[in-house]
Write a protein that holds these residues in place. Structure first.
Motif, mmCIF file in Angstrom:
data_model
loop_
_atom_site.group_PDB
_atom_site.id
_atom_site.type_symbol
_atom_site.label_atom_id
_atom_site.label_comp_id
_atom_site.label_asym_id
_atom_site.label_seq_id
_atom_site.Cartn_x
_atom_site.Cartn_y
_atom_site.Cartn_z
ATOM 1 N N SER A 125 0.826 -1.200 0.000
ATOM 2 C CA SER A 125 0.000 0.000 0.000
ATOM 3 C C SER A 125 0.864 1.256 0.000
ATOM 4 O O SER A 125 0.576 2.229 -0.718
ATOM 5 N N LEU A 126 1.945 1.244 0.765
ATOM 6 C CA LEU A 126 2.839 2.397 0.813
ATOM 7 C C LEU A 126 3.528 2.614 -0.533
ATOM 8 O O LEU A 126 3.671 3.754 -0.989
ATOM 9 N N GLU A 127 3.950 1.526 -1.163
ATOM 10 C CA GLU A 127 4.574 1.644 -2.478
ATOM 11 C C GLU A 127 3.588 2.250 -3.477
ATOM 12 O O GLU A 127 3.961 3.126 -4.278
ATOM 13 N N ARG A 128 2.353 1.795 -3.426
ATOM 14 C CA ARG A 128 1.338 2.308 -4.350
ATOM 15 C C ARG A 128 1.070 3.790 -4.095
ATOM 16 O O ARG A 128 1.006 4.598 -5.031
ATOM 17 N N LEU A 129 0.940 4.173 -2.808
ATOM 18 C CA LEU A 129 0.658 5.563 -2.472
ATOM 19 C C LEU A 129 1.805 6.475 -2.903
ATOM 20 O O LEU A 129 1.573 7.567 -3.447
ATOM 21 N N ALA A 130 3.044 6.037 -2.667
ATOM 22 C CA ALA A 130 4.205 6.854 -3.053
ATOM 23 C C ALA A 130 4.248 7.055 -4.566
ATOM 24 O O ALA A 130 4.549 8.153 -5.053
ATOM 25 N N ALA A 131 3.924 5.984 -5.311
ATOM 26 C CA ALA A 131 3.927 6.082 -6.769
ATOM 27 C C ALA A 131 2.798 6.982 -7.261
ATOM 28 O O ALA A 131 2.996 7.837 -8.137
ATOM 29 N N GLU A 132 1.602 6.823 -6.705
ATOM 30 C CA GLU A 132 0.452 7.622 -7.123
ATOM 31 C C GLU A 132 0.678 9.109 -6.858
ATOM 32 O O GLU A 132 0.230 9.962 -7.632
ATOM 33 N N ARG A 133 1.383 9.415 -5.782
ATOM 34 C CA ARG A 133 1.611 10.815 -5.413
ATOM 35 C C ARG A 133 2.876 11.384 -6.040
ATOM 36 O O ARG A 133 3.172 12.564 -5.864
ATOM 37 N N GLY A 134 3.606 10.537 -6.775
ATOM 38 C CA GLY A 134 4.815 11.004 -7.427
ATOM 39 C C GLY A 134 5.887 11.474 -6.461
ATOM 40 O O GLY A 134 6.581 12.461 -6.731
ATOM 41 N N LEU A 135 6.045 10.757 -5.351
ATOM 42 C CA LEU A 135 7.009 11.160 -4.326
ATOM 43 C C LEU A 135 8.407 10.682 -4.723
ATOM 44 O O LEU A 135 8.855 9.603 -4.347
ATOM 45 N N SER A 136 9.088 11.527 -5.465
ATOM 46 C CA SER A 136 10.408 11.165 -5.969
ATOM 47 C C SER A 136 11.460 11.136 -4.868
ATOM 48 O O SER A 136 12.570 10.629 -5.070
ATOM 49 N N ASN A 137 11.140 11.670 -3.694
ATOM 50 C CA ASN A 137 12.086 11.660 -2.575
ATOM 51 C C ASN A 137 11.892 10.455 -1.657
ATOM 52 O O ASN A 137 12.505 10.377 -0.599
ATOM 53 N N VAL A 138 11.047 9.516 -2.058
ATOM 54 C CA VAL A 138 10.817 8.286 -1.292
ATOM 55 C C VAL A 138 11.495 7.126 -2.012
ATOM 56 O O VAL A 138 11.283 6.916 -3.208
ATOM 57 N N VAL A 139 12.312 6.395 -1.277
ATOM 58 C CA VAL A 139 13.047 5.245 -1.821
ATOM 59 C C VAL A 139 12.608 3.994 -1.071
ATOM 60 O O VAL A 139 12.635 3.965 0.166
ATOM 61 N N MET A 140 12.198 2.971 -1.815
ATOM 62 C CA MET A 140 11.737 1.724 -1.221
ATOM 63 C C MET A 140 12.783 0.633 -1.406
ATOM 64 O O MET A 140 13.190 0.337 -2.538
ATOM 65 N N MET A 141 13.209 0.045 -0.317
ATOM 66 C CA MET A 141 14.164 -1.059 -0.342
ATOM 67 C C MET A 141 13.484 -2.295 0.257
ATOM 68 O O MET A 141 12.893 -2.217 1.330
ATOM 69 N N PRO A 142 13.541 -3.440 -0.428
ATOM 70 C CA PRO A 142 12.905 -4.646 0.127
ATOM 71 C C PRO A 142 13.620 -5.134 1.379
ATOM 72 O O PRO A 142 14.723 -4.691 1.713
ATOM 73 N N ARG A 143 12.966 -6.047 2.078
ATOM 74 C CA ARG A 143 13.554 -6.639 3.281
ATOM 75 C C ARG A 143 14.925 -7.230 2.964
ATOM 76 O O ARG A 143 15.105 -7.896 1.939
ATOM 77 N N GLN A 144 15.873 -6.981 3.846
ATOM 78 C CA GLN A 144 17.249 -7.429 3.654
ATOM 79 C C GLN A 144 17.607 -8.505 4.675
ATOM 80 O O GLN A 144 17.022 -8.565 5.753
#
Length: 259
Positions: A125-144
């Protein structure tokens, strides 16, 4: 863990502590927060049988670094950026939608990045919201993997701790506090006033802001971005505080409690 699962776990603990221990029984209880000890006492358990040993950090694995992981910084476009890192579970309990709101308020500053590293029920949901809002300052990294976590933490200039504004979370202490201390990171904690915020305030290792308040969070981050002297002071206090939560020390306290 989602909020509903957390509440279920607390209820299970409460149900199982209704048993009354006789004075003849050689039993010790070790709680991981002072609030849990208080609640056990309120439920009829002898306080003399209860010790408190707070979680800690393995200082043989977590320590301050001079430079960010070059490989990860290049991979995620974080080289030369001021990184606010939320590292951990992305669940219903963590109010991360409000963190996205704060990121939106700071989007005009191209130096600042919000790193979300981990997984959980709210991740997609967070990934979708960040993409929909065009938040270019948000970086998503998968579980490590666990062994990679010090390198992930090395990317951060600020460690962000966030929980929803509900009384349940006044009694919990997120373990990321201690990993942040081990890495010598200044913290911004957006949680209801309680044990976790007391640790941050008491060690001067970070700044406490009102939970679920994007404007307050954005203003705090912007202030620390601008005031590198204060940021360095918080980082130094965080590193010093880690010694008080060294896992080896906490393990010794646990053993002493159980003898």
């Amino acid at each position: 863990m989602s909020m509903s699962n957390t509440e279920k776990a607390v209820k299970d603990i409460r149900r199982n502590t209704h048993r009354k221990f006789s004075t003849e029984e050689k039993i010790r209880i070790v709680a991981v927060t002072n609030s849990f000890k208080t609640e056990l006492i309120e439920r009829g358990i002898d306080g003399d049988k209860i010790d408190v040993v707070i979680n800690g950090v393995d200082l043989s694995k977590y320590s301050p670094v001079e430079t960010k992981s070059p490989a990860l910084a290049d991979q995620y476009g974080l080289a030369g950026k001021f990184v606010v890192g939320y590292i951990g579970t992305h669940g219903m309990a963590h109010a991360l939608d409000k963190v996205l709101d704060a990121a939106a308020l700071l989007q005009d500053n191209d130096d600042v990045r919000f790193l979300f590293a981990g997984g959980g029920a709210e991740r997609a949901s967070l990934e979708r919201l960040a993409a929909e809002r065009g938040l270019s300052n948000v970086v998503m990294m998968p579980r490590q993997p666990k062994e990679a976590m010090p390198a992930v933490w090395s990317l951060c200039d600020i460690s962000l701790i966030s929980l929803r504004d509900t009384p349940l979370f006044t009694k919990v202490i997120p373990s990321k506090i201690f990993e942040s201390m081990g890495m010598g990171l200044p913290m911004v904690i957006a949680c209801p006033a309680g044990e976790a915020t007391d640790i941050i305030a008491g060690t001067s290792s970070g700044v406490v802001v009102q939970p679920e308040n994007p404007e307050a969070l954005a203003n705090c981050i912007a202030g620390l971005y601008s005031d590198r002297t204060r940021l360095a002071e918080l980082a130094s206090a965080s590193s010093v505080s880690a010694k008080g939560y060294d896992r080896a020390r906490q393990a010794a306290l646990m053993l002493d409690a159980l003898r």
